[in-house]
Write a protein that holds these residues in place. Structure first.
Motif, PDB file in Angstrom:
ATOM      1  N   ILE A 275       0.819  -1.216   0.000  1.00  0.00           N
ATOM      2  CA  ILE A 275       0.000   0.000   0.000  1.00  0.00           C
ATOM      3  C   ILE A 275       0.856   1.270   0.000  1.00  0.00           C
ATOM      4  CG2 ILE A 275      -2.033  -1.065   1.043  1.00  0.00           C
ATOM      5  CD1 ILE A 275      -1.024   0.660   3.619  1.00  0.00           C
ATOM      6  N   THR A 276       2.027   1.223   0.637  1.00  0.00           N
ATOM      7  CA  THR A 276       2.795   2.486   0.734  1.00  0.00           C
ATOM      8  C   THR A 276       3.373   2.891  -0.627  1.00  0.00           C
ATOM      9  OG1 THR A 276       4.864   1.416   1.425  1.00  0.00           O
ATOM     10  CG2 THR A 276       3.341   2.127   3.159  1.00  0.00           C
ATOM     11  N   ARG A 277       3.470   1.936  -1.549  1.00  0.00           N
ATOM     12  CA  ARG A 277       3.932   2.298  -2.906  1.00  0.00           C
ATOM     13  C   ARG A 277       2.939   3.214  -3.620  1.00  0.00           C
ATOM     14  NH1 ARG A 277       6.732  -3.161  -3.644  1.00  0.00           N
ATOM     15  NH2 ARG A 277       8.930  -2.556  -3.686  1.00  0.00           N
ATOM     16  N   LYS A 278       1.767   3.367  -3.047  1.00  0.00           N
ATOM     17  CA  LYS A 278       0.777   4.276  -3.666  1.00  0.00           C
ATOM     18  C   LYS A 278       0.890   5.703  -3.128  1.00  0.00           C
ATOM     19  CE  LYS A 278      -2.333   0.551  -4.640  1.00  0.00           C
ATOM     20  NZ  LYS A 278      -3.178  -0.409  -3.984  1.00  0.00           N
ATOM     21  N   LEU A 279       1.720   5.889  -2.111  1.00  0.00           N
ATOM     22  CA  LEU A 279       1.793   7.216  -1.468  1.00  0.00           C
ATOM     23  C   LEU A 279       2.935   8.028  -2.078  1.00  0.00           C
ATOM     24  CD1 LEU A 279       1.207   6.132   2.225  1.00  0.00           C
ATOM     25  CD2 LEU A 279      -0.446   7.079   0.607  1.00  0.00           C
ATOM     26  N   ILE A 280       2.655   8.636  -3.201  1.00  0.00           N
ATOM     27  CA  ILE A 280       3.687   9.383  -3.933  1.00  0.00           C
ATOM     28  C   ILE A 280       3.553  10.878  -3.628  1.00  0.00           C
ATOM     29  CG2 ILE A 280       4.666   9.888  -6.188  1.00  0.00           C
ATOM     30  CD1 ILE A 280       3.506   7.272  -7.201  1.00  0.00           C
ATOM     31  N   PHE A 281       4.552  11.376  -2.943  1.00  0.00           N
ATOM     32  CA  PHE A 281       4.592  12.785  -2.521  1.00  0.00           C
ATOM     33  C   PHE A 281       5.450  13.545  -3.532  1.00  0.00           C
ATOM     34  CE2 PHE A 281       5.998  16.335   0.094  1.00  0.00           C
ATOM     35  CZ  PHE A 281       4.926  16.578   0.942  1.00  0.00           C
ATOM     36  N   THR A 282       4.961  14.662  -4.021  1.00  0.00           N
ATOM     37  CA  THR A 282       5.666  15.352  -5.124  1.00  0.00           C
ATOM     38  C   THR A 282       6.192  16.734  -4.697  1.00  0.00           C
ATOM     39  OG1 THR A 282       3.621  16.397  -5.863  1.00  0.00           O
ATOM     40  CG2 THR A 282       4.159  14.254  -6.831  1.00  0.00           C
TER      41      THR A 282
ATOM     42  N   SER B 132      14.837   9.229  -5.768  1.00  0.00           N
ATOM     43  CA  SER B 132      13.812   8.207  -6.023  1.00  0.00           C
ATOM     44  C   SER B 132      13.672   7.921  -7.505  1.00  0.00           C
ATOM     45  CB  SER B 132      12.466   8.649  -5.449  1.00  0.00           C
ATOM     46  OG  SER B 132      12.562   8.745  -4.051  1.00  0.00           O
ATOM     47  N   GLN B 133      13.864   8.957  -8.331  1.00  0.00           N
ATOM     48  CA  GLN B 133      13.843   8.730  -9.782  1.00  0.00           C
ATOM     49  C   GLN B 133      15.007   7.829 -10.159  1.00  0.00           C
ATOM     50  OE1 GLN B 133      11.396   9.920 -12.054  1.00  0.00           O
ATOM     51  NE2 GLN B 133      10.550  10.129 -10.009  1.00  0.00           N
ATOM     52  N   ALA B 134      16.181   8.141  -9.616  1.00  0.00           N
ATOM     53  CA  ALA B 134      17.374   7.364  -9.953  1.00  0.00           C
ATOM     54  C   ALA B 134      17.197   5.895  -9.566  1.00  0.00           C
ATOM     55  CB  ALA B 134      18.592   7.960  -9.268  1.00  0.00           C
ATOM     56  N   PHE B 135      16.521   5.642  -8.458  1.00  0.00           N
ATOM     57  CA  PHE B 135      16.345   4.256  -7.983  1.00  0.00           C
ATOM     58  C   PHE B 135      15.031   3.638  -8.458  1.00  0.00           C
ATOM     59  CE2 PHE B 135      19.655   5.667  -5.134  1.00  0.00           C
ATOM     60  CZ  PHE B 135      20.474   4.552  -5.069  1.00  0.00           C
TER      61      PHE B 135
ATOM     62  N   THR C  81       9.363   4.898  -7.964  1.00  0.00           N
ATOM     63  CA  THR C  81       7.965   5.249  -8.248  1.00  0.00           C
ATOM     64  C   THR C  81       7.556   4.879  -9.669  1.00  0.00           C
ATOM     65  OG1 THR C  81       8.761   7.452  -8.810  1.00  0.00           O
ATOM     66  CG2 THR C  81       7.859   7.179  -6.607  1.00  0.00           C
ATOM     67  N   ASN C  82       8.249   3.891 -10.233  1.00  0.00           N
ATOM     68  CA  ASN C  82       7.899   3.447 -11.587  1.00  0.00           C
ATOM     69  C   ASN C  82       7.922   4.573 -12.609  1.00  0.00           C
ATOM     70  OD1 ASN C  82       7.592   0.729 -11.719  1.00  0.00           O
ATOM     71  ND2 ASN C  82       5.537   0.787 -10.824  1.00  0.00           N
ATOM     72  N   GLY C  83       8.854   5.466 -12.451  1.00  0.00           N
ATOM     73  CA  GLY C  83       8.990   6.547 -13.430  1.00  0.00           C
ATOM     74  C   GLY C  83       8.136   7.767 -13.146  1.00  0.00           C
ATOM     75  N   LEU C  84       7.209   7.669 -12.194  1.00  0.00           N
ATOM     76  CA  LEU C  84       6.383   8.847 -11.886  1.00  0.00           C
ATOM     77  C   LEU C  84       7.195   9.839 -11.066  1.00  0.00           C
ATOM     78  CD1 LEU C  84       3.079   7.012 -10.873  1.00  0.00           C
ATOM     79  CD2 LEU C  84       3.592   8.201 -13.022  1.00  0.00           C
ATOM     80  N   GLU C  85       6.875  11.118 -11.200  1.00  0.00           N
ATOM     81  CA  GLU C  85       7.562  12.126 -10.404  1.00  0.00           C
ATOM     82  C   GLU C  85       7.130  11.998  -8.946  1.00  0.00           C
ATOM     83  OE1 GLU C  85       6.709  16.351 -10.149  1.00  0.00           O
ATOM     84  OE2 GLU C  85       8.133  15.866  -8.555  1.00  0.00           O
ATOM     85  N   GLY C  86       8.100  12.103  -8.037  1.00  0.00           N
ATOM     86  CA  GLY C  86       7.746  12.073  -6.619  1.00  0.00           C
ATOM     87  C   GLY C  86       8.551  11.031  -5.852  1.00  0.00           C
ATOM     88  N   PHE C  87       8.255  10.899  -4.561  1.00  0.00           N
ATOM     89  CA  PHE C  87       8.899   9.863  -3.751  1.00  0.00           C
ATOM     90  C   PHE C  87       7.866   9.280  -2.783  1.00  0.00           C
ATOM     91  CE2 PHE C  87       9.592  11.607   0.544  1.00  0.00           C
ATOM     92  CZ  PHE C  87       9.244  12.932   0.347  1.00  0.00           C
ATOM     93  N   LEU C  88       8.219   8.120  -2.259  1.00  0.00           N
ATOM     94  CA  LEU C  88       7.243   7.379  -1.452  1.00  0.00           C
ATOM     95  C   LEU C  88       7.362   7.747   0.027  1.00  0.00           C
ATOM     96  CD1 LEU C  88       7.733   3.923  -3.219  1.00  0.00           C
ATOM     97  CD2 LEU C  88       5.920   5.612  -3.594  1.00  0.00           C
ATOM     98  N   VAL C  89       6.254   8.208   0.594  1.00  0.00           N
ATOM     99  CA  VAL C  89       6.266   8.549   2.022  1.00  0.00           C
ATOM    100  C   VAL C  89       5.702   7.355   2.817  1.00  0.00           C
ATOM    101  CG1 VAL C  89       6.349  11.071   1.997  1.00  0.00           C
ATOM    102  CG2 VAL C  89       4.168   9.949   1.578  1.00  0.00           C
TER     103      VAL C  89
END
Ligand code: BDR
Ligand code: CA
Length: 330
Positions: free
Chosen positions: A201-208, A239-242, A245-253
């Motif tokens: 579920i936390t993979r859905k929490l993309i903070f931009t 997070s983009q480098a690693f 987020t599957n290429g989406l902008e942002g990082f997982l909180v």
């Protein structure tokens, strides 16, 4: 939002997402929904000394320098792998620690986390909620030293595990579990009502970045607003480098979801399960396992979150962070 005031110990390894979780918690404390009894830091995203300094400086930044910070237990268990300094910065906080005010907390003289956990839980049995957003080394150390102590917590909420999706430390292992599997195994045997918030579920929490900028706008020149924007920028880049987020902008909180569970429970759905930790797998050590077939609930030890309303978690977090910024005067 619930209205009762919860007593909380936060066990953390800041960490970019830990920092956001801690700041969200501090907003809820400021709003008098919660009381922060102590912060126990641990070896994890970066080493225990950095996580101690990171948590101490964050508390000071938000005007909570009086809260006790305990230092992590080292070397108690077999460790899984390398830390996450490349993702979170070598200091765990986007290499921004040096921009924050010095604090008077001293790593050398700080009390150890297991001692603080044992003391606080004994002093207030069934009153304290433990939020565990890091490897479970400290909790396990307390349980080993004082068997049964974790049952004295009101509730234990763990961000950790991956059930239906891949791990992030290893192909099957989620960081907080796989980093110290022996510790996780001890904690998962400690009680029957653990609350588990996994990567699924936390993979859905993309903070931009735009979310961070929108939050900061309420008092853009303040140190806390600038820190939030800069940390988000750093985390988005790494997070983009690693490919977090599957290429989406942002990082997982990831870690912030623990606050959603406590204060916005309508954003999560759970199933009851017996969760086991794989400790001896040739390729799967650190995997969290439950019976997908729903065959048995016998011996269940946990409530595992299966769905999250990410839009409303991020919205609640944003509004609370705005309140923290507005009300922080240091
Ligand atoms: C967990 O691992 C850490 O890197 C994060 O801070 C979070 O607690 C996510 O798997
Ligand atoms: Ca963490």
């Amino acid at each position: 939002m619930t209205t009762s005031k919860l007593k909380i110990i936060l066990d953390t390894d800041p960490g970019g997402d830990d920092a956001f979780a801690l700041l969200w918690l501090l907003s809820l404390v400021k709003q008098r929904y919660a009381e922060l009894v102590a912060v126990t830091t641990v070896d994890g995203n970066v080493n225990a000394k950095y996580t101690f300094v990171g948590a101490s400086k964050l508390l000071k930044l938000a005007g909570f320098a009086h809260v006790e910070v305990a230092k992590g237990i080292i070397g108690g268990s077999v460790k899984g792998s390398e830390d996450a300094g490349l993702l979170h910065g070598i200091d765990g906080m986007g290499n921004l620690t040096h921009t924050l005010l010095e604090c008077t907390n001293s790593y050398c003289t700080a009390r150890e986390a297991d001692e603080v956990l044992i003391e606080k839980l004994n002093a207030s049995p069934e009153e304290i909620t433990i939020i565990a957003i890091a490897p479970l080394t400290n909790l396990a150390a307390a349980e080993k030293k004082s068997p049964g102590i974790l049952k004295k917590a009101k509730e234990i909420i763990i961000m950790g595990g991956a059930f239906l999706t891949a791990g992030n430390l290893t192909p099957e292992g989620e960081f907080n579990i796989a980093y110290d599997v022996e510790a996780a195994n001890i904690v998962f045997q400690s009680r029957e009502d653990l609350v588990v918030l996994p990567l699924d579920i936390t993979r859905k929490l993309i903070f931009t970045n735009p979310i961070a900028q929108n939050i900061a706008k309420v008092k853009g020149k303040s140190a806390i607003a600038q820190f939030i924007v800069s940390l988000a920028e750093f985390m988005c880049q790494t997070s983009q480098a690693f490919r977090e987020t599957n290429g989406l902008e942002g990082f997982l909180v990831h870690d912030a979801v623990t606050l959603a569970y406590l204060f916005y429970p309508e954003t999560l759905l759970f199933r009851r399960a017996l969760v086991r930790i794989e400790t001896k797998g040739e390729w799967t050590t650190g995997k969290t396992v439950f019976d997908h077939r729903h065959k048995t609930k016998v011996g269940a030890n946990a409530w595992v979150a299966m769905e999250v309303d990410a839009v409303n978690v991020l919205a609640a977090m944003s509004e609370d962070l705005k309140i923290l910024i507005r009300e922080t005067t240091v």
